[in-house]
Motif scaffolding. Structure first.
Motif, mmCIF file in Angstrom:
data_model
loop_
_atom_site.group_PDB
_atom_site.id
_atom_site.type_symbol
_atom_site.label_atom_id
_atom_site.label_comp_id
_atom_site.label_asym_id
_atom_site.label_seq_id
_atom_site.Cartn_x
_atom_site.Cartn_y
_atom_site.Cartn_z
ATOM 1 N N SER A 198 0.870 -1.174 0.000
ATOM 2 C CA SER A 198 0.000 0.000 0.000
ATOM 3 C C SER A 198 0.913 1.232 0.000
ATOM 4 O O SER A 198 1.748 1.379 0.903
ATOM 5 N N PRO A 199 0.821 2.117 -0.975
ATOM 6 C CA PRO A 199 1.794 3.216 -1.124
ATOM 7 C C PRO A 199 1.965 4.065 0.128
ATOM 8 O O PRO A 199 3.070 4.496 0.440
ATOM 9 N N SER A 200 0.883 4.300 0.874
ATOM 10 C CA SER A 200 0.990 5.196 2.027
ATOM 11 C C SER A 200 1.657 4.550 3.233
ATOM 12 O O SER A 200 1.979 5.239 4.198
ATOM 13 N N ALA A 219 4.232 1.908 2.831
ATOM 14 C CA ALA A 219 5.443 1.176 2.476
ATOM 15 C C ALA A 219 6.605 1.613 3.356
ATOM 16 O O ALA A 219 6.957 2.798 3.412
ATOM 17 N N ASN A 220 7.194 0.637 4.074
ATOM 18 C CA ASN A 220 8.382 0.866 4.899
ATOM 19 C C ASN A 220 8.205 1.980 5.920
ATOM 20 O O ASN A 220 9.146 2.670 6.268
ATOM 21 N N LYS A 221 6.994 2.143 6.416
ATOM 22 C CA LYS A 221 6.758 3.228 7.365
ATOM 23 C C LYS A 221 6.801 2.753 8.802
ATOM 24 O O LYS A 221 7.368 3.429 9.660
ATOM 25 N N CYS A 222 6.213 1.618 9.099
ATOM 26 C CA CYS A 222 6.061 1.176 10.487
ATOM 27 C C CYS A 222 6.734 -0.173 10.713
ATOM 28 O O CYS A 222 6.595 -1.080 9.894
ATOM 29 N N SER A 223 7.392 -0.285 11.841
ATOM 30 C CA SER A 223 7.931 -1.586 12.253
ATOM 31 C C SER A 223 7.099 -2.178 13.379
ATOM 32 O O SER A 223 7.284 -3.338 13.740
ATOM 33 N N LYS A 224 6.162 -1.378 13.925
ATOM 34 C CA LYS A 224 5.283 -1.849 14.998
ATOM 35 C C LYS A 224 3.831 -1.646 14.546
ATOM 36 O O LYS A 224 3.416 -0.533 14.245
ATOM 37 N N ASN A 250 -2.318 8.415 8.092
ATOM 38 C CA ASN A 250 -0.880 8.150 8.130
ATOM 39 C C ASN A 250 -0.526 6.963 9.015
ATOM 40 O O ASN A 250 0.586 6.440 8.919
ATOM 41 N N THR A 251 -1.446 6.579 9.897
ATOM 42 C CA THR A 251 -1.109 5.505 10.842
ATOM 43 C C THR A 251 -2.130 4.376 10.873
ATOM 44 O O THR A 251 -1.857 3.323 11.440
ATOM 45 N N VAL A 252 -3.318 4.601 10.275
ATOM 46 C CA VAL A 252 -4.381 3.600 10.341
ATOM 47 C C VAL A 252 -4.764 3.178 8.927
ATOM 48 O O VAL A 252 -5.043 4.023 8.075
ATOM 49 N N PHE A 253 -4.768 1.865 8.714
ATOM 50 C CA PHE A 253 -5.233 1.337 7.433
ATOM 51 C C PHE A 253 -6.508 0.548 7.687
ATOM 52 O O PHE A 253 -6.496 -0.447 8.420
ATOM 53 N N ILE A 259 -0.811 -10.577 7.643
ATOM 54 C CA ILE A 259 -0.084 -10.544 6.372
ATOM 55 C C ILE A 259 0.194 -9.104 5.947
ATOM 56 O O ILE A 259 1.304 -8.767 5.503
ATOM 57 N N PHE A 260 -0.808 -8.242 6.099
ATOM 58 C CA PHE A 260 -0.622 -6.834 5.723
ATOM 59 C C PHE A 260 0.506 -6.212 6.540
ATOM 60 O O PHE A 260 1.372 -5.505 6.001
ATOM 61 N N ALA A 261 0.505 -6.461 7.849
ATOM 62 C CA ALA A 261 1.526 -5.880 8.719
ATOM 63 C C ALA A 261 2.916 -6.417 8.382
ATOM 64 O O ALA A 261 3.889 -5.654 8.310
ATOM 65 N N ILE A 262 3.033 -7.727 8.163
ATOM 66 C CA ILE A 262 4.331 -8.312 7.821
ATOM 67 C C ILE A 262 4.825 -7.750 6.492
ATOM 68 O O ILE A 262 6.012 -7.401 6.341
ATOM 69 N N LEU A 263 3.934 -7.659 5.527
ATOM 70 C CA LEU A 263 4.291 -7.118 4.220
ATOM 71 C C LEU A 263 4.798 -5.690 4.331
ATOM 72 O O LEU A 263 5.685 -5.275 3.571
ATOM 73 N N HIS A 264 4.269 -4.944 5.299
ATOM 74 C CA HIS A 264 4.622 -3.537 5.438
ATOM 75 C C HIS A 264 5.618 -3.303 6.571
ATOM 76 O O HIS A 264 5.601 -2.251 7.223
#
Length: 902
Positions: A176-178, A180-185, A249-252, A289-294
Motif C-alpha cells: 500500500s503506497p501510504s 510502504a516501509n513506514k512502520c515496524s510496529k 498516516n497511521t491507520v489502514f 499478512i498486511f503488517a508483515i508485508l509492510h
C-alpha cells in the motif's frame, strides 16, 4: 417447561433437547422461555444440561461437522452457518429430526407419534442447512472422552513443495503506497462494531501503526466514525480542539472491498485471501499478512474491547518495555518459573485478586482436568533481566493479562466472581514459561516479535473461542525447537467485554474443555515421522497441522490454509528463524545423591526443566523414597531409585537401570549420565550434529589439557610411560603388577613405590576404597571371561566419574559388568573406567571419545569464579561442579554460558 406461562408466549421457539426416557417425548427444555424470577436456579440447571449436551453429542458432532462453515464470534454467541452444499453433513427437515430424536429409545407407535407432534409444535419453520446431530450410544453412568488418536489420513501427494514456484518476488507491487516501509510496529484487530476507545488507545501509541480488518458486518463508514470519536474526545473545556492525529498516516482500514481486491493478487497471497472465510475471527490473518508485508517487527494482536491502560499523564502505556528497537531491549525482573508438568496454569503465580480466598483461577484454554492440580501452577525459581534476544533464546510472544473482565472461559465466569484483577505494582513480575510447558495465550492483548510472526496464523475450522488458543498451543510445539520463549506480563490492559451469551460461549468452547488436555499430551511428544526435511520451520509447521488434522483438532481446510499461509510468507519475503532442536534420540539421566535435602523437589524440577531445553527425555535418579517418587511423578518427572543408597554404587546402578529401561526403545539410542552438579556443553557433546551421534561411548578427560586418562585403552596407547603409570594388573591370587609386567608385588602401595608417578597421586584412594573390592571381584567365576592372556585383570586408573554417555546397544554388556562392581562394592571412580573397558573388550565398541573436563580443586571450586575461569579456556565438554544449592539462577546462567564459550 420451566414456566407454563412463558410457554404460551413463546410458540415456535427452538428447544435445546428432547429427553424421551420415561416421559415419551414430553419433557422439553426450552432455553428461551424461563422468566426472571427463576433466573438463579435456571442458570444452574442450564449449566448441568449444557454439560450433558456436550458429552452426549461430542463424538457425533465431531464426525458430522465439516469445516466449510463460518462462525460469528464478534458477539460471543458463536452462531454457525453451515455450507448448504456440504455433502457430508446430515441435513434434516424438522420432521426427520423429530423422527431421529424419537428413535433414540424404543417407543410405541402412539408414543412416537406423540413425540413427533410435540417436536413439530415446538420447532421453528424449517431452515435449510441446519445440522442436527444424532445421539451416540453412551454408557448410562458416564460419557466417553476424546482420545486424540489418529482416525484419518492426509493425502501425502497434497503436501506443499519446499520452494513454491510461480511466486513473484517483487513485493513492491503488493504494498500500500501510504504505508510502504513506514512502520515496524503494528496493531492488528478485526471487528464488526464501530470504533471504540480501545481502538483509539492503540492509535495513540507513539510510532505504532494499525490495520483494522473489516468483516461483512463492519460499518462501511468506520473511518469517518473513528475521526468523529477523535473530535469528541479531543474537545477542550473552552470549546477548542486539541490536535487530531492524521489517521490516514497511521491507520489502514482493510475494507471488504479492499480485501476482495486482494483476492486477485498474484501467487499464494491471492489464494490465501480468497480462501479465508468471512464472518470469522480468522479474518485477522489478513491483517497479520498486511503488517508483515509492510515491515512489521512487532505485531500487537488485540480485540476492540481490550483497552490499553492510561498512564499518569493520560497517555496509553507503552506495550513494549522500550521504544528503542534492537538487541538491547529487555524485560526487567522476570520471574523464571519452575514447572514439572507439560501444562502450566500461569494465573495463580500472577496473583488474581481473589487469590487470598484460595479460589483457583485459570485462563481460557487451560485443561479443565488440571485446574485443581497445584503441580501445574509452577513455582518461583529466581528473577532476572531477560533480553529480547540472546545466544540461547529469544522472546517471541508477550501476552498481557487483562483486568476487570479478563480472558477466562465460560465455566470460570459461571463459578467465580467478577470483576477480577491481577497484581500490577513494583512487586509484580512478568513470568517466563518453561520451554517444555504449554500455557494458553490469546489473540486479545498479545505482542508477537518478528521471530514468531509465522505463528500468528489462526485456524478457521474451529470456533473463534477456540481458534486463538489452538494457535498458541500449535505454536509452542515449534517454539521449543526454535529457542522462542513465551512471556506473560502483568496487566497493561483492561477488558470491557462486549456483550456475550455465556452459554453460547460454553458451547463454542467445547473443544477447549474436551480436547486441550489430549492436545498438550500429543504436542509434548510430537516429532514428525518420515525421512529428513524437518529442519526448517515451514516444513515442520505443515506436518504438524497435517498430524493435527488426522487426529480431529482441525479440518482439511486448515491444512490447505497453512500451506497457502507459508507460501504467502515466502512470497512477501518473510525470513523464518532457524531451529535449535532438542535431541529426541538420547535420554538424559541426572544423578541426585542428596535426596534427603528439604529442597530436593525444587532442585530436581528445575534441573529436569533446564535439561528439557536440550533433550526430549529426561530421567532423575537417586536414593528416592517411594513417597518422593510419587511426588516426582505428580510433577511429571520420570524418576528411578536405586536399591543401594550409597553414592559410590547408586549412580552405577541407576545408569545401568536407565540403559535397560530404554534398551528396546525404537527412539532412544543412548543414555547421557551426569551428576546434578555437572554442566554439559551439548553442542560439543553432539559435535554440532543432529540427531545426537550414538556410535560410540563418550567420556571426559582427566585434566583440562590432557587427553590421555583412564578411559583410554592403555593396551594400545602411544605413550607407554603414561599408560604404565595410569593402570595396573591384578591376579586372582592377590599379586599386583604394572602394565609392562616389570614389577610383581603383593600390595598396591608397594606398586606405587616401584612405579614413579603411579596413578598420579591416586594411590591412597585406590588402596583404601578399591583394592579390596576389586580383589574379591576378580575371584568371581563370572570374571573369567574378562581376563587378559596372562590370567590377570587389567584395571585402568581412576577417573572423575560424574559423566558418561553409553549407546543403548551396549546395555546388556554394561549391565553385566556393572552388576559385578555393585556386588563387590567397588567405588564409583574406580568402577566406571573398568566397566567401560569391559564393555569395549566384549563388544565392537570403539575406544571412548573424550571431551574436555574443566574442574577446580582450589577455593574457586563450585563458585562463579570457577566457571568464569573455565569459560575462558575455550571449548569444554563438561564442567564440574556447579551446585544447584549455590543458586538456581547461577546454575542457569552457567549452563547457558557453557554452550557459548568466551
Amino acid at each position: 417447561d420451566f414456566s407454563r406461562k412463558s410457554q404460551t408466549k413463546t410458540q415456535n421457539k427452538s428447544c435445546l433437547a428432547l429427553l424421551p426416557a420415561r416421559c415419551e417425548g414430553k419433557f422439553i427444555f426450552n432455553m428461551q422461555t424461563y422468566n426472571s424470577r427463576l433466573a438463579v436456579p435456571v442458570v444452574a440447571v442450564l449449566v448441568l444440561a449444557s454439560i450433558f449436551y456436550l458429552l452426549v453429542i461430542e463424538h457425533n458432532l465431531a464426525s458430522s461437522m465439516r469445516s466449510s462453515y463460518t462462525i460469528s464470534t464478534s458477539t460471543g454467541t458463536s452462531g454457525i452457518d453451515f455450507n448448504e452444499n456440504d455433502a457430508d453433513a446430515s441435513i434434516m427437515s424438522s420432521t426427520e429430526e423429530a423422527e431421529t430424536i424419537a428413535q433414540v429409545q424404543p417407543a410405541t407407535t402412539n408414543a412416537k407419534q406423540e413425540a413427533l407432534g410435540a417436536v413439530q409444535q415446538m420447532m421453528p419453520p424449517v431452515q435449510k442447512g441446519v445440522l442436527i446431530p444424532t445421539l451416540p450410544d453412551i454408557d448410562s453412568s458416564t460419557g466417553k472422552s476424546f482420545d486424540g488418536l489418529k482416525f484419518r489420513t492426509f493425502d501425502a501427494n497434497k503436501k506443499m513443495k519446499q520452494a513454491e514456484e510461480n511466486n513473484p518476488n517483487d513485493i513492491s507491487l503488493l504494498l500500500s503506497p501510504s504505508f510502504a516501509n513506514k512502520c515496524s510496529k503494528w496493531g492488528v484487530v478485526t471487528t464488526i462494531n464501530g470504533p471504540t476507545l480501545a481502538i483509539k488507545h492503540v492509535v495513540d501509541l507513539p510510532s505504532w501503526c494499525l490495520v483494522i480488518v473489516a468483516d461483512t458486518k463492519t460499518p462501511t463508514d468506520y473511518m469517518q466514525a473513528l475521526k468523529e470519536l477523535y473530535i469528541n474526545k479531543n474537545s477542550t473545556a473552552d470549546g477548542g480542539q486539541q490536535p487530531v492525529v492524521e489517521l490516514e498516516n497511521t491507520v489502514f482500514f482493510f475494507s471488504v472491498e479492499k480485501q476482495k481486491e486482494w483476492e486477485q493478487k498474484p501467487g499464494m497471497l491471492g489464494s490465501f485471501v480468497s480462501s479465508t472465510p468471512w464472518k470469522h475471527f480468522c479474518r485477522k490473518n489478513l491483517g497479520y499478512i498486511f503488517a508483515i508485508l509492510h515491515g512489521a517487527n512487532f505485531i500487537f494482536d488485540f480485540d476492540d474491547d481490550n483497552y490499553v491502560k492510561l498512564d499518569a499523564s493520560g497517555k496509553p502505556m507503552n506495550i513494549l518495555p522500550s521504544e528503542e528497537e534492537g538487541d538491547e531491549m529487555k524485560l526487567l525482573n522476570v520471574t523464571i518459573v519452575a514447572n514439572g508438568p507439560s501444562s502450566f496454569n500461569h494465573h495463580p503465580i500472577m496473583h488474581p485478586s481473589f487469590n487470598e480466598t484460595e479460589q483457583t483461577s485459570w485462563a481460557r484454554g487451560f485443561p479443565l482436568q488440571y485446574i485443581q492440580d497445584k503441580h501445574t501452577q509452577g513455582r518461583v525459581a529466581f528473577q532476572k533481566d531477560l533480553p529480547f534476544k540472546s545466544k540461547s533464546d529469544e522472546i517471541g510472544v508477550i501476552q498481557y493479562l487483562a483486568d476487570d473482565n479478563p480472558d477466562i472461559d465460560a465455566f470460570h465466569r459461571l463459578s467465580k466472581p467478577l470483576p477480577m484483577s491481577f497484581k500490577f505494582d513494583n512487586d509484580a513480575h512478568s513470568i517466563l514459561v518453561p520451554k517444555h510447558s504449554y500455557a494458553p495465550y490469546n489473540g486479545q492483548a498479545t505482542v508477537h516479535m518478528k521471530n514468531a510472526l509465522w505463528a500468528t496464523l489462526l485456524p478457521a475450522t474451529v470456533p473463534g473461542r477456540v481458534s486463538d488458543i489452538w494457535r498458541s498451543y500449535f505454536a509452542q510445539c515449534i517454539f521449543a525447537d526454535a529457542g522462542i520463549r513465551l512471556v506473560f506480563s502483568p496487566p497493561k490492559i483492561s477488558q470491557q467485554r462486549n456483550d456475550h451469551d455465556i452459554l453460547g460461549d460454553l458451547n463454542a468452547e467445547h473443544d477447549l474443555y474436551m480436547k486441550s488436555g489430549k492436545l498438550i499430551e500429543f504436542l509434548s511428544g510430537w516429532e514428525p515421522q518420515g525421512e529428513g526435511g524437518y529442519d526448517l520451520i515451514p516444513v515442520r509447521m505443515e506436518q504438524l497441522w497435517i498430524d493435527l488434522y488426522e487426529r480431529g483438532y482441525i479440518e482439511i481446510e486448515d491444512v490447505t490454509a497453512v500451506q497457502m499461509w507459508l507460501g504467502t510468507l515466502v512470497q512477501i519475503g518473510y525470513e523464518f528463524p532457524p531451529l535449535k532442536r532438542r535431541f529426541r534420540n538420547v535420554a538424559m539421566m541426572g544423578q541426585f545423591n542428596n535426596a534427603h535435602f528439604p529442597d530436593v523437589f525444587d532442585k530436581v524440577i528445575f534441573w529436569a526443566q533446564k535439561h528439557r531445553e536440550y533433550f526430549q527425555t529426561v530421567v532423575a535418579a537417586g536414593p528416592f523414597s517411594e513417597e518422593q517418587l510419587k511426588e516426582l511423578e505428580a510433577n511429571s518427572i520420570q524418576a528411578i531409585a536405586s536399591s543401594v543408597q550409597d553414592s559410590s554404587r547408586g549412580p552405577i546402578e541407576n545408569l545401568m537401570n536407565t540403559l535397560l529401561l530404554f534398551k528396546n526403545s525404537s527412539e532412544i539410542e543412548g543414555v547421557l549420565y551426569a551428576h546434578d552438579d555437572l554442566l554439559l556443553n551439548v553442542t560439543d557433546l553432539s559435535q554440532g550434529l543432529y540427531p545426537f551421534p550414538t556410535n560410540s561411548i563418550i567420556a571426559n578427560t582427566l585434566q583440562m589439557n590432557k587427553n590421555f586418562q583412564s578411559y583410554a585403552d592403555v593396551r594400545i596407547a602411544e605413550d607407554k610411560k603414561e599408560a604404565n603409570e595410569m593402570s595396573y594388573k591384578l591376579f586372582p591370587n592377590g599379586t599386583f603388577t604394572d602394565l609392562n609386567r616389570t614389577v610383581f608385588v603383593n600390595s598396591l602401595r608397594d606398586l606405587g613405590v616401584a612405579i614413579p608417578n603411579f596413578l598420579h597421586g591416586w594411590t591412597r584412594m585406590e588402596a583404601n576404597h578399591c583394592k579390596g573390592p576389586k580383589l574379591n571381584m576378580v575371584r568371581d567365576p563370572d570374571m573369567v571371561k574378562y581376563q587378559e592372556e596372562d590370567g590377570s585383570h587389567l584395571f585402568p586408573g581412576y577417573v572423575q566419574a560424574d559423566f558418561l554417555f553409553v549407546p543403548t546397544k551396549y546395555s546388556d554388556e554394561f549391565a553385566e559388568a556393572a552388576r559385578l562392581h555393585i556386588k563387590y562394592h567397588v567405588f564409583l571412580e574406580c568402577a566406571m573406567p573398568k566397566i567401560v573397558d569391559m564393555v569395549v573388550q566384549q563388544t565392537s565398541a570403539e575406544v571412548p571419545r573424550l571431551v574436555r573436563l574443566c574442574t577446580w580443586w582450589s577455593g574457586k571450586r563450585g563458585k562463579p569464579d570457577m566457571y568464569t575461569k573455565c569459560l575462558g579456556k575455550g571449548v569444554i565438554g563438561v564442567m564440574h561442579p556447579i551446585k544447584l544449592s549455590t543458586g538456581l539462577g547461577i546454575y542457569d546462567n552457567a549452563m547457558n554460558l557453557i554452550q557459548f564459550p568466551i
